[in-house]
Design an enzyme around this catalytic site. Structure first.
Site, mmCIF file in Angstrom:
data_model
loop_
_atom_site.group_PDB
_atom_site.id
_atom_site.type_symbol
_atom_site.label_atom_id
_atom_site.label_comp_id
_atom_site.label_asym_id
_atom_site.label_seq_id
_atom_site.Cartn_x
_atom_site.Cartn_y
_atom_site.Cartn_z
ATOM 1 N N ARG A 156 0.851 -1.205 0.000
ATOM 2 C CA ARG A 156 0.000 0.000 0.000
ATOM 3 C C ARG A 156 0.884 1.252 0.000
ATOM 4 O O ARG A 156 1.493 1.595 1.014
ATOM 5 C CB ARG A 156 -0.885 -0.013 1.243
ATOM 6 C CG ARG A 156 -1.741 1.219 1.410
ATOM 7 C CD ARG A 156 -2.874 1.298 0.417
ATOM 8 N NE ARG A 156 -3.855 0.243 0.646
ATOM 9 C CZ ARG A 156 -4.787 -0.084 -0.269
ATOM 10 N NH1 ARG A 156 -4.859 0.536 -1.442
ATOM 11 N NH2 ARG A 156 -5.648 -1.053 0.002
ATOM 12 N N ARG A 196 0.946 -6.900 -9.565
ATOM 13 C CA ARG A 196 1.471 -6.346 -8.319
ATOM 14 C C ARG A 196 1.572 -7.381 -7.203
ATOM 15 O O ARG A 196 2.038 -7.085 -6.106
ATOM 16 C CB ARG A 196 0.626 -5.148 -7.862
ATOM 17 C CG ARG A 196 -0.793 -5.487 -7.454
ATOM 18 C CD ARG A 196 -1.514 -4.253 -6.902
ATOM 19 N NE ARG A 196 -2.896 -4.547 -6.559
ATOM 20 C CZ ARG A 196 -3.675 -3.750 -5.822
ATOM 21 N NH1 ARG A 196 -3.204 -2.610 -5.367
ATOM 22 N NH2 ARG A 196 -4.922 -4.070 -5.557
ATOM 23 N N HIS A 243 0.171 3.329 -10.528
ATOM 24 C CA HIS A 243 -0.771 3.809 -9.503
ATOM 25 C C HIS A 243 0.002 4.597 -8.437
ATOM 26 O O HIS A 243 0.139 4.156 -7.298
ATOM 27 C CB HIS A 243 -1.444 2.566 -8.915
ATOM 28 C CG HIS A 243 -2.602 2.787 -8.012
ATOM 29 N ND1 HIS A 243 -2.595 3.643 -6.937
ATOM 30 C CD2 HIS A 243 -3.830 2.218 -8.010
ATOM 31 C CE1 HIS A 243 -3.759 3.578 -6.317
ATOM 32 N NE2 HIS A 243 -4.525 2.727 -6.953
ATOM 33 N N ASP A 298 -12.608 9.839 -6.391
ATOM 34 C CA ASP A 298 -12.191 8.657 -7.148
ATOM 35 C C ASP A 298 -12.667 8.857 -8.589
ATOM 36 O O ASP A 298 -13.824 8.603 -8.904
ATOM 37 C CB ASP A 298 -12.817 7.401 -6.510
ATOM 38 C CG ASP A 298 -12.116 6.128 -6.951
ATOM 39 O OD1 ASP A 298 -11.312 6.193 -7.907
ATOM 40 O OD2 ASP A 298 -12.381 5.068 -6.354
ATOM 41 N N GLU A 306 -2.715 8.743 -10.937
ATOM 42 C CA GLU A 306 -2.284 7.510 -11.597
ATOM 43 C C GLU A 306 -2.329 7.685 -13.111
ATOM 44 O O GLU A 306 -3.256 8.306 -13.630
ATOM 45 C CB GLU A 306 -3.218 6.373 -11.166
ATOM 46 C CG GLU A 306 -3.456 6.361 -9.658
ATOM 47 C CD GLU A 306 -4.660 5.514 -9.258
ATOM 48 O OE1 GLU A 306 -5.016 4.569 -9.986
ATOM 49 O OE2 GLU A 306 -5.253 5.806 -8.205
HETATM 50 C C1 BG6 Z 1 -7.759 3.410 -7.233
HETATM 51 C C2 BG6 Z 1 -9.225 3.184 -7.484
HETATM 52 O O1 BG6 Z 1 -7.086 3.374 -8.433
HETATM 53 O O2 BG6 Z 1 -7.259 2.388 -6.384
HETATM 54 C C3 BG6 Z 1 -9.964 3.127 -6.151
HETATM 55 O O3 BG6 Z 1 -9.717 4.215 -8.307
HETATM 56 C C4 BG6 Z 1 -9.349 2.050 -5.255
HETATM 57 O O4 BG6 Z 1 -11.334 2.838 -6.387
HETATM 58 C C5 BG6 Z 1 -7.867 2.336 -5.118
HETATM 59 O O5 BG6 Z 1 -9.979 2.076 -3.997
HETATM 60 C C6 BG6 Z 1 -7.128 1.308 -4.253
HETATM 61 O O6 BG6 Z 1 -7.344 0.030 -4.733
HETATM 62 P P1 BG6 Z 1 -6.732 -1.218 -3.977
HETATM 63 O O7 BG6 Z 1 -7.181 -2.443 -4.723
HETATM 64 O O8 BG6 Z 1 -5.244 -1.057 -3.982
HETATM 65 O O9 BG6 Z 1 -7.277 -1.156 -2.568
#
Ligand code: BG6
Length: 306
Positions: free
Chosen positions: A69, A92, A161, A206, A265
């Protein structure tokens, strides 16, 4: 691992990182960076004398098969949720191969990674993916994906991302998207056109901005920093901040951390998804740089930083 033309002030250390996952610690004359082989994930980039450019959650998992994360998750071959499948694809979640580390004459360091080709991943057309991370004054991330099956089309989404570190989301804005059509995915999905010259954050955000190759800037008035995101081969820009309630629902993200990050992103997602014929390659790249934010500088203009 091949080395060529070593630059005096650059260095690379290959070691075990968090969760005992292998990672590279890179130092150049201008910056430091960390790249995990797990997910080909850049978790850190920081220029000397500046706060980190990338946000990394203190609650992140560092576990094989789970996403990290923060930093720059490589989203491939699909973006977002898909029934019965992992969110944001499988690239990933897998360990990438380290192909080469190159010390460039410029003093930059290039790390080349390759996703192991999977013969048949849950019915997905096999593809080859290569990722080049170049660390120096700027951070350049270049992903190329090739359809490895001669007689089958590959339909895919890709996205870098990027989680950016900011002083305070209340003092942060995103410029460069005015007039761009987007899918607003908070609440009932709606299609809108961006009217703001500088997007500010006051709640969950978002949005999938479509058909926009333009350079984006993040203006951070707290750290007086301007982050410039130059894109190549990326038709989509996603802007995301989970805000309070979604942050609380995310097990690998601190309840208050939404204040210290914004995701901008770059990729090809939703209606911008790509279709590759057999043997065809799609190249996606971003160059991330930062510079002082000039006082009173009007938002909305994109200008390259050095
Ligand atoms: C973003 C999405 O790219 O990623 C969101 O637009 C999402 O909707 C976020 O919550 C995180 O995604 P993840 O799968 O890493 O929890």
């Amino acid at each position: 691992m091949k080395k060529s033309t070593p630059a005096t002030r650059a260095g690379v250390l290959f070691q075990e990182g968090q969760g005992d996952l292998p990672m590279l610690e890179i130092r150049t004359a201008w910056s430091t960076a960390v790249v995990y082989l797990h997910g080909a994930h850049v978790t850190h980039f920081q220029k000397a004398g500046e706060p980190p450019l990338l946000f990394l959650s203190k609650m992140s998992r560092f576990t094989a098969g789970e996403p990290i994360r923060g930093g720059v998750p490589v989203i491939l071959p699909w973006f977002g949720a898909r029934e019965g499948q992992p969110s944001h694809g499988f690239a990933r979640l897998l360990a990438w191969h380290l192909e080469e580390v190159t010390f460039l004459r410029s003093g930059e360091v290039n790390v080349r990674l390759r996703l192991p080709t999977l013969e048949d991943y849950r019915g997905f057309t096999p593809f080859a993916a290569e990722y080049n991370v170049t660390i120096g004054r700027r951070l350049r991330l270049a992903l190329s994906v090739t359809n490895a099956t001669p007689d089958r089309e590959l339909v895919l989404e890709d996205c870098l991302h990027t989680y950016f570190a900011v002083s305070d989301i209340a003092r942060t804005s995103v410029a460069g998207l005015r007039g761009v059509r987007y899918l607003d995915t908070v609440g009932e999905r709606a299609e809108r056109v961006e009217t703001a010259r500088a997007i500010r954050f006051t709640g969950e955000t978002d949005r999938i901005y479509l058909h926009t190759p333009h350079t984006i800037e993040i203006h951070d008035r707290g750290w007086k920093r301007r982050i410039v995101i130059e894109k190549e081969g990326a038709a989509t820009t996603v802007v995301w901040n989970p805000w309070i309630e979604k942050a609380q629902r995310m097990p690998d993200f601190g309840n208050e951390e939404y204040r210290q990050m914004v995701c901008v992103e770059s990729g090809n997602a939703g209606p911008d998804r790509l279709t590759l014929a057999g043997g065809q390659t799609a190249a996606l790249a971003v160059t991330l740089s930062s510079a002082p934010l000039a006082a009173g500088r009007p938002a909305g203009r994109a200008r390259a930083a050095r």
